[in-house]
Scaffold this active site. Structure first.
Site, mmCIF file in Angstrom:
data_model
loop_
_atom_site.group_PDB
_atom_site.id
_atom_site.type_symbol
_atom_site.label_atom_id
_atom_site.label_comp_id
_atom_site.label_asym_id
_atom_site.label_seq_id
_atom_site.Cartn_x
_atom_site.Cartn_y
_atom_site.Cartn_z
ATOM 1 N N ASP A 174 141.670 -29.982 63.468
ATOM 2 C CA ASP A 174 141.079 -29.664 64.776
ATOM 3 C C ASP A 174 139.983 -30.654 65.140
ATOM 4 O OD1 ASP A 174 142.678 -27.451 64.509
ATOM 5 O OD2 ASP A 174 141.058 -25.985 64.829
ATOM 6 N N HIS A 204 139.182 -30.216 59.759
ATOM 7 C CA HIS A 204 138.648 -30.928 60.926
ATOM 8 C C HIS A 204 138.622 -32.409 60.617
ATOM 9 C CE1 HIS A 204 137.264 -26.770 61.403
ATOM 10 N NE2 HIS A 204 137.285 -27.007 62.707
HETATM 11 ZN ZN ZN Z 1 137.419 -26.473 67.024
#
Ligand code: ZN
Length: 488
Positions: A291, A448
């Site tokens: 993400d 991430h």
């Molecule tokens: Zn996010």
């Protein structure tokens, strides 16, 4: 001697003559006085017209005249007229009673007579009705006043004081002036037997559409039997929520000034886009998902994935525009691209459906520019179970439904790497992932790619996964969503 005697006699005679003269004079005076007393002479007025005069407002007062003479019992009236002085005046433009005094003076004595002049208003106001040529009342407005005015000789314009009352098929106009004079005028109304308007739907009475951002209603027209287009008076009540599947109504109505209503309805069926059923892979599978990128570590990550022939999924943002072209590269190298968010601003995107959609579809457009196709995959910022959206109660429930109805599949995760605040140590991240994956046959891992210590864990995870018989796949529309369950 004799002369002296004669002188004396003449003197005597002269004295007697004076006495006689004085006596005659006295008799004359006495007579005159007696005559005057008996005559009793006095002033007599003669007035033309009445002592009390009533005059209509605005009529000029014309003095009818007064004269005075003297009159006595013995000698009657003398023709000479005495001078008359008139005191007072009459203003016929002001209501009220005026007193006129006529004075004369005779023999050191004043005398006078009075006349009272009263100005009254007995003239009622005048009401004038206006008529407009060719005017025809309609169902919508009923009879619309064509206009009127009222004026009064005394009070001037009284238009604003006219009382207007409808009595059946006529209107009665009444107005009174300040003196209480009342005028009443009646207007017989033109033919009021009109038909109600007809509402005509533009387009179909039943519309079917697929869930989407917009529903454009075709509208409704209205016309009466006189050929008047009343469409501008149609009120529309549109309950369609275009992004949520359901049965809706659009209701149209037109209401006359009297309160009569004519209505029409269109039904709108919003159909869900339809998503394929989830299919769990039969083999042990790991879905790597990243993400918040692309960012400075995304390029190295793509190189690594290429080296091992592993496909992953990127839920992208536009937070670091310098790296945006890596979306295109990832797509071309076989990775899946999903929408995460344009700005990653929880307060903004969860404030309303409209805000969320604006942010979402702006990112969708960027992806389209990078890849040449629109993705149907996405991940909610914070996941679908987030509680940051509670600023707007129920928004996640509505958004998950709406996004599914519009044909978008959201993905949560079932393995947490811990890189979102749990740890910044690559070793711990690797361990978290291994532990998590060991609990599931199919794992969707949250990482991430804007965090170097998390990207640094990927090679070890791939090696471990391959050694332990896991397949690495990119998410597709029918992949397991790993939905968390909603908390708002
Ligand atoms: Zn996010």
């Amino acid at each position: 001697m004799k002369e002296k005697q004669e002188q004396a006699v003449r003197k005597k005679q002269r004295g007697r003559g004076w006495i006689v003269a004085l006596a005659i004079l006295a008799i004359l005076l006495l007579t005159a006085s007696m005559l005057t007393l008996l005559d009793a002479r006095h002033v007599r007025f003669y007035m033309t017209g009445d002592e009390d005069v009533t005059l209509e407002y605005g009529t000029p007062y014309v003095e009818p005249g007064v004269y005075a003479v003297t009159a006595g019992r013995l000698f009657g009236e003398l023709p000479e007229r005495l001078p008359i002085e008139t005191c007072g005046s009459v203003d016929s433009e002001r209501l009220g009673t005026y007193v006129l005094r006529y004075k004369t003076r005779w023999f050191f004595a004043d005398s006078e007579v009075e006349r009272r002049v009263t100005i009254v208003d007995t003239t009622p106001p005048v009401i004038e009705l206006r008529t407009i040529e060719g005017y025809t009342p309609t169902w919508l407005t009923g009879y619309a006043e064509e206009g009127y005015s009222a004026s009064d000789n005394c009070d001037g314009d009284l238009t604003g004081k006219v009382r207007r009352t409808a009595e059946g098929e006529r209107i009665v106009y009444t107005v009174s002036d300040s003196s209480g004079n009342t005028a009443t005028v009646v207007r017989e109304l033109p033919d009021l037997h009109y038909d109600p308007p007809v509402l005509t739907l533009r387009g179909d009475a039943h519309v079917t559409m697929e869930a989407g951002l917009r529903y454009e209603d075709a509208g409704c027209t209205a016309a009466d039997n006189l050929g008047n287009d009343l469409s501008a008076y149609v009120e529309t009540e549109n309950e369609v929520v275009p992004w949520l599947a359901g049965e809706y109504e659009v209701r149209y109505s037109i209401t006359s000034e009297k309160g009569d209503t004519i209505g029409a309805v269109r039904t709108v069926t919003v159909l869900p886009h339809g998503l394929p059923a989830e299919k769990l892979p039969e083999e042990k599978t790991i879905y790597l998902t990243f993400d918040d990128g692309p960012g400075p570590y995304t390029e190295g990550l793509l190189d690594l994935l290429k080296k091992y022939g592993v496909k992953a999924t990127f839920f992208v943002t536009d937070q670091q525009s310098d790296y945006i072209d890596l979306i295109g590269r990832a797509f071309r190298e076989g990775h899946s691209i999903g929408v995460h968010t344009l700005r990653h601003d929880y307060d903004y995107i969860y404030a309303s459906e409209e805000n969320y959609f604006e942010d979402f579809f702006a990112m969708e457009e960027i992806i389209y520019k990078q890849t040449g196709s629109y993705t149907q995959l996405f991940r909610f910022p914070g996941g679908s179970s987030n509680t940051v959206s509670r600023i707007n109660p129920g928004i996640m429930t509505r958004l998950t439904q709406a996004m599914n109805d519009m044909g978008y599949q959201y993905f949560d995760w079932n393995v947490v790497s811990g890189d979102a605040g749990g740890t910044n140590k690559t070793k711990e991240i690797i361990q978290n992932i291994k532990d998590g994956c060991a609990e599931h046959r199919v794992s969707v891992i949250l990482q991430h790619d804007i965090k170097d210590y998390s990207v640094a864990a990927v090679e070890s995870v791939i090696k471990w996964g391959k050694e332990n018989g896991y397949a690495f796949r990119a998410l597709t529309l029918d992949s397991p969503g790993m939905h968390h369950g909603l908390n708002n």
